[in-house]
Design a protein around this motif. Sequence first.
Motif, PDB file in Angstrom:
ATOM      1  N   UNK A 198      12.987  46.360 -32.312  1.00 11.61           N
ATOM      2  CA  UNK A 198      12.500  46.211 -30.907  1.00 11.61           C
ATOM      3  C   UNK A 198      12.658  45.190 -30.056  1.00 11.61           C
ATOM      4  N   UNK A 199      12.394  43.790 -30.819  1.00 13.43           N
ATOM      5  CA  UNK A 199      12.537  42.603 -30.030  1.00 13.43           C
ATOM      6  C   UNK A 199      13.613  42.421 -29.501  1.00 13.43           C
ATOM      7  N   UNK A 200      15.002  42.582 -30.352  1.00 15.57           N
ATOM      8  CA  UNK A 200      16.335  42.290 -29.978  1.00 15.57           C
ATOM      9  C   UNK A 200      16.798  43.353 -28.795  1.00 15.57           C
ATOM     10  N   UNK A 201      16.205  44.563 -28.955  1.00 18.50           N
ATOM     11  CA  UNK A 201      16.711  45.567 -27.897  1.00 18.50           C
ATOM     12  C   UNK A 201      15.863  45.195 -26.587  1.00 18.50           C
ATOM     13  N   UNK A 202      14.649  44.933 -26.670  1.00 19.99           N
ATOM     14  CA  UNK A 202      13.905  44.649 -25.323  1.00 19.99           C
ATOM     15  C   UNK A 202      14.401  43.406 -24.895  1.00 19.99           C
ATOM     16  N   UNK A 203      14.800  42.480 -25.661  1.00 14.62           N
ATOM     17  CA  UNK A 203      15.172  40.977 -24.868  1.00 14.62           C
ATOM     18  C   UNK A 203      16.460  41.262 -24.369  1.00 14.62           C
ATOM     19  N   UNK A 204      17.428  42.192 -24.740  1.00 18.20           N
ATOM     20  CA  UNK A 204      18.543  42.374 -24.317  1.00 18.20           C
ATOM     21  C   UNK A 204      18.883  43.166 -23.248  1.00 18.20           C
ATOM     22  N   UNK A 205      17.998  44.300 -23.061  1.00 21.47           N
ATOM     23  CA  UNK A 205      17.998  45.467 -22.061  1.00 21.47           C
ATOM     24  C   UNK A 205      17.078  45.528 -21.222  1.00 21.47           C
ATOM     25  N   UNK A 206      15.514  44.946 -21.250  1.00 21.34           N
ATOM     26  CA  UNK A 206      14.697  45.290 -20.345  1.00 21.34           C
ATOM     27  C   UNK A 206      14.562  44.262 -19.015  1.00 21.34           C
ATOM     28  N   UNK A 207      14.971  44.715 -17.924  1.00 21.05           N
ATOM     29  CA  UNK A 207      14.875  43.504 -16.883  1.00 21.05           C
ATOM     30  C   UNK A 207      13.734  42.918 -16.712  1.00 21.05           C
ATOM     31  N   UNK A 208      12.737  43.448 -17.069  1.00 24.17           N
ATOM     32  CA  UNK A 208      11.109  42.841 -16.687  1.00 24.17           C
ATOM     33  C   UNK A 208      10.879  41.672 -17.633  1.00 24.17           C
ATOM     34  N   UNK A 209      11.627  41.920 -18.850  1.00 26.25           N
ATOM     35  CA  UNK A 209      11.368  41.122 -19.915  1.00 26.25           C
ATOM     36  C   UNK A 209      12.396  39.992 -19.960  1.00 26.25           C
ATOM     37  N   UNK A 210      13.494  40.172 -19.378  1.00 26.67           N
ATOM     38  CA  UNK A 210      14.550  39.269 -19.345  1.00 26.67           C
ATOM     39  C   UNK A 210      14.262  38.139 -18.155  1.00 26.67           C
ATOM     40  N   UNK A 211      13.846  38.672 -16.940  1.00 20.35           N
ATOM     41  CA  UNK A 211      13.402  38.009 -15.684  1.00 20.35           C
ATOM     42  C   UNK A 211      12.134  36.889 -16.180  1.00 20.35           C
ATOM     43  N   UNK A 212      11.340  37.512 -17.117  1.00 20.54           N
ATOM     44  CA  UNK A 212       9.974  36.803 -17.067  1.00 20.54           C
ATOM     45  C   UNK A 212      10.261  35.853 -18.537  1.00 20.54           C
ATOM     46  N   UNK A 213      11.332  35.666 -19.211  1.00 19.32           N
ATOM     47  CA  UNK A 213      11.472  34.927 -20.265  1.00 19.32           C
ATOM     48  C   UNK A 213      11.046  33.543 -20.413  1.00 19.32           C
ATOM     49  N   UNK A 214      10.652  32.954 -21.094  1.00 22.55           N
ATOM     50  CA  UNK A 214      10.265  31.263 -20.992  1.00 22.55           C
ATOM     51  C   UNK A 214      11.361  30.426 -20.407  1.00 22.55           C
ATOM     52  N   UNK A 215      12.505  30.551 -21.008  1.00 23.40           N
ATOM     53  CA  UNK A 215      13.717  29.688 -20.463  1.00 23.40           C
ATOM     54  C   UNK A 215      13.866  30.005 -18.828  1.00 23.40           C
ATOM     55  N   UNK A 216      13.498  30.858 -18.392  1.00 21.84           N
ATOM     56  CA  UNK A 216      13.794  31.122 -16.879  1.00 21.84           C
ATOM     57  C   UNK A 216      12.758  30.261 -16.231  1.00 21.84           C
ATOM     58  N   UNK A 217      11.787  30.021 -16.737  1.00 21.21           N
ATOM     59  CA  UNK A 217      10.532  29.447 -15.681  1.00 21.21           C
ATOM     60  C   UNK A 217      10.824  27.979 -15.221  1.00 21.21           C
ATOM     61  N   UNK A 218      10.304  27.492 -14.178  1.00 17.51           N
ATOM     62  CA  UNK A 218      10.740  26.176 -13.666  1.00 17.51           C
ATOM     63  C   UNK A 218      10.026  25.184 -14.527  1.00 17.51           C
ATOM     64  N   UNK A 219       9.234  25.329 -15.411  1.00 18.23           N
ATOM     65  CA  UNK A 219       8.868  24.447 -16.172  1.00 18.23           C
ATOM     66  C   UNK A 219       9.069  24.114 -17.596  1.00 18.23           C
ATOM     67  N   UNK A 220      10.326  25.283 -17.854  1.00 19.67           N
ATOM     68  CA  UNK A 220      10.583  25.104 -19.208  1.00 19.67           C
ATOM     69  C   UNK A 220      11.594  23.768 -19.353  1.00 19.67           C
ATOM     70  N   UNK A 221      11.724  23.748 -20.789  1.00 21.84           N
ATOM     71  CA  UNK A 221      12.806  22.623 -21.235  1.00 21.84           C
ATOM     72  C   UNK A 221      14.329  22.999 -20.723  1.00 21.84           C
ATOM     73  N   UNK A 222      14.604  24.253 -20.767  1.00 14.46           N
ATOM     74  CA  UNK A 222      15.808  24.727 -20.292  1.00 14.46           C
ATOM     75  C   UNK A 222      16.035  24.435 -18.987  1.00 14.46           C
ATOM     76  N   UNK A 223      15.214  24.641 -18.030  1.00 17.37           N
ATOM     77  CA  UNK A 223      15.309  24.544 -16.661  1.00 17.37           C
ATOM     78  C   UNK A 223      15.277  23.070 -16.181  1.00 17.37           C
ATOM     79  N   UNK A 224      14.557  22.086 -16.893  1.00 15.86           N
ATOM     80  CA  UNK A 224      14.414  20.701 -16.768  1.00 15.86           C
ATOM     81  C   UNK A 224      15.667  20.254 -17.055  1.00 15.86           C
ATOM     82  N   UNK A 225      16.461  20.828 -18.057  1.00 17.80           N
ATOM     83  CA  UNK A 225      17.761  20.238 -18.379  1.00 17.80           C
ATOM     84  C   UNK A 225      18.897  20.395 -17.630  1.00 17.80           C
ATOM     85  N   UNK A 226      18.769  21.622 -16.660  1.00 16.28           N
ATOM     86  CA  UNK A 226      19.783  22.074 -15.962  1.00 16.28           C
ATOM     87  C   UNK A 226      20.000  21.258 -14.626  1.00 16.28           C
TER      88      UNK A 226
END
Length: 226
Positions: A198-226
Motif C-alpha cells: 500500500x505504501x509503495x503504491x500510494x507514494x508512487x501514484x497518488x498525486x496528493x501524497x506525492x505533492x505533500x511529501x516531506x522532501x517537497x516542503x520548503x523547510x526540508x533538508x532536500x529543499x535546503x540543499x537544492x
Amino acid sequence: MSNNKPILYSYWRSSCSWRVRAVLELKKIPYEYRPVNLFSGEQNEEKFRSINPFGLVPVLMVPNVSGDGHETLFESLAIINYLEQTNPEPSIYPKDTIQRAKVAGIVEFIVCDIQPLQNLGTMRKAAEFGGSPNKGVEWNRYWITTKFKQLEQILHSLSGKYSVGDQFSLADICLVPQVYNALRYNIDMNEYPTIKRLFEQLLANEESIIKSHPDKQVDSDAQKKS
C-alpha cells in the motif's frame, strides 16, 4: 491573511502535518505554508505559543465567517474534519457507513495508538529515562514493530487497491506518513507485506501524497540543499 488563503503552520517531517497537507492537496485548496522547526524547539517559543498554546503542529488559520479575521484550528484530525465538511468533494471517506467506520478505525489506530509514541518529545524522554540516546530509537522501533504486526493483520483482511477496499481514503493518507517514519528507524517492511504494498503504491501514484511529501516542503533538508 493574504488573499484569504488558509495558512498552514507545519514541520516537513511531522506525520500530523503531512496528513493535513495531503488533504489540502487532494481537495485542491490553495494555502500558505509557514514552517515551524520542531527539532530546534521553535514550537516552544512565545511567538508560536501565542498561536497555539499546545506548542504543536499542524495549525491551520482559516478566514472567519465575517471575512474580517481568522479562526485558528489545531490537531490534525480536527483540521481534516473541517476541510472535509467545508470541501466535501472529493471525499476522504467511503459513502457506505460500514466502510466509513472501518476507515475511521484504521485512522484512529494510526493516529492514537502508533504515531504519538514516536513524537520527538516522547522519544527524547524515553532516551532520558533509559540513560542513552539509543534508548529513544529502541523505544520507537519496539512500538512501531509491535503495532505494525497488528495493523498488518487487519489491513490484510480489509484492503483492496487501497487500505479499505478500492477507494482512496483518510486511512491511506494516515498510513503513508507512519510508514515513512518507520523507514527512518530502519524497520524491515518486508515483515509487513500488505503495509509495504500500500505504501509503495500510494507514494508512487497518488498525486496528493506525492505533492505533500516531506522532501517537497520548503523547510526540508532536500529543499535546503537544492
